[in-house]
Enzyme design. Structure first.
Site: not given
Ligand SMILES: Cc1cc2nc3c(=O)[nH]c(=O)nc-3n(C[C@H](O)[C@H](O)[C@H](O)COP(=O)(O)OP(=O)(O)OC[C@H]3O[C@@H](n4cnc5c(N)ncnc54)[C@H](O)[C@@H]3O)c2cc1C
Length: 381
Positions: A132, A268, A337, A363, A365-366
């Site tokens: 993130s 069903r 369901i 892309e 997180t939510s």
């Molecule tokens: C199947 C898959 C495919 C992917 N493909 C790509 C790709 O092609 N290229 C690429 O570059 N990346 C890719 N990603 C990476 C993806 O974009 C990241 O996993 C995502 O952005 C979250 O980063 P993180 O996993 O480091 O989680 P973190 O950033 O560590 O977040 C962990 C949790 O903390 C929360 N959090 C963090 N910061 C904040 C904040 N400021 N406020 C509130 N909540 C917060 C997050 O919402 C989450 O719930 C992929 C991920 C997956 C799972």
């Protein structure tokens, strides 16, 4: 009257073509790829033949030349078939965006042209310690004469194992923080590039996800996309361009789950009647339909704004967050369901629920989408 919700004949044809492709080519093999995690090369090949890959590459470089709105239309249909496969098909588009928005004419001809000729590419921002927090990345690109030496690890990279080149973000000047990130194309066959074993994922298992490490990888200056320090802004532009399509894919997945749930609820029976007649079940279907329609309209609006050249950041986040949350809720309710059958792999909805989850993660997180929305709101946008 300047607004209408009618699709043009051409848009209808595109959507129908993508739907037929999903129904005939993707649906029959989706469970196989989900189970084996093989990369769906045969679908990639067929998608190339009918023009359902590289859709955003401008026609002058040999791509589909589609607008974001049309991409959303076909993205929904392909995702209706299987979001693991549609993600595998879509990653070239994502890796193309930095080149389209910031590449020179020569770079466009070279890199976009190679994708059209059959290459695959990945988009590499996320690192083991920074997802993130994009600016928290550790990767560096050190300038030495007319070359850069790249070091760092990118994780969770879609299509990493099959990519011929990577679009990589790294610091050229860490002291400049956000403004010190630059963007590079790094070819797979350069010395020092290595790709890990692919991750074993919960869902979207047909898409390949792996880690890429760059160790003292030397690239020429010509591989830098945009000026030094423009990388962060390029990455943000990529999100504005890619999130409407991701939202549309979540809509396609949710629609599929709803259709499966409607069919099942009609067939069903319990207590002597089809289960949709129980208000508790019927209202779930009604909520699915309402939320899917709302998510689609948000995805369309975010895409349409982009096509107008109007800032769409807030709407892209509205669409991405709402569609992802909708896909999760709809697929969870679809499993409910189906009752016990919903939990079984023989029935389609458990895969859809597993596939849905990642829409709330990748892309942005939510939670991050909501942060962006707040930021835009307080700026009065
Ligand atoms: C199947 C898959 C495919 C992917 N493909 C790509 C790709 O092609 N290229 C690429 O570059 N990346 C890719 N990603 C990476 C993806 O974009 C990241 O996993 C995502 O952005 C979250 O980063 P993180 O996993 O480091 O989680 P973190 O950033 O560590 O977040 C962990 C949790 O903390 C929360 N959090 C963090 N910061 C904040 C904040 N400021 N406020 C509130 N909540 C917060 C997050 O919402 C989450 O719930 C992929 C991920 C997956 C799972």
């Amino acid at each position: 009257m300047s607004i209408n919700f009618h699709l043009s004949e051409e848009q209808k044809m595109l959507r129908e073509m993508a739907h037929d492709f999903a129904a005939n080519e993707i649906v029959p093999v989706a469970a196989h790829y989900d189970e084996t995690c093989e990369f769906p090369w045969d679908i990639v090949k067929k998608a190339r033949e009918v023009g359902l890959i590289n859709t955003n590459i401008p026609a002058e470089y040999g791509g589909g030349g589609l607008h974001a709105f049309e991409e959303a239309l076909i993205g929904e249909e392909l995702a209706w078939g299987c979001t693991g496969i549609s993600t595998a098909l879509n990653i070239n588009n994502q890796a193309s965006i930095p080149i389209i928005v910031a590449g020179s004419e020569e770079q466009k001809k070279k890199w976009l042209g190679s994708l059209v000729d059959g290459a695959m590419a990945s988009y590499c921002v996320t690192e083991p310690g920074a997802g993130s927090d994009v600016a928290g990345m550790q990767s560096t690109a050190r300038k030495v004469g007319n070359e850069y030496v790249i070091n760092g690890t990118k994780t969770f990279i879609s299509n990493a194992s099959v990519a011929d080149f990577y679009v990589v973000f790294a610091y050229t000047d860490k002291s400049q923080k956000h403004m010190g990130v630059s963007c590079f194309v790094v070819e797979r066959d350069r010395e020092g590039v290595s790709v890990s074993k692919k991750f074993d994922k919960m869902g979207q298992r047909a898409s390949d996800t792996a880690e890429v490490t760059f160790e003292e990888v030397v690239v020429p200056e010509e591989n830098r996309i945009g000026p030094e320090g423009a990388g962060f802004l390029i990455a943000m532009k990529v999100f504005d361009a890619s999130r409407p399509g991701v939202a549309a894919a979540a809509v396609g997945l949710a629609r599929r789950a709803m259709e499966e749930a409607i069919n099942y609820a009609k067939e069903r029976e319990a207590f002597g009647q089809p289960i949709y007649k129980f208000q508790a079940v019927g209202h779930k279907l009604a909520d699915m339909a309402m939320n899917i329609e709302a998510a689609r309209l948000l995805a369309w609006r975010a895409a349409w704004l982009l096509d107008q050249g109007t800032p769409n950041t807030k709407f892209a986040s509205f669409a991405k967050a709402f569609a992802a949350d909708t896909a999760m809720k709809v697929t969870t309710d679809a499993v409910q369901i189906f009752g016990g059958y919903g939990y079984m792999k023989e029935y389609p909805v458990e895969k859809l629920m597993r596939d849905a989850k990642v829409f709330q993660i990748y892309e942005g997180t939510s939670e991050i989408q909501r942060n962006i929305i707040v930021r835009e709101l307080v700026k009065g946008r």
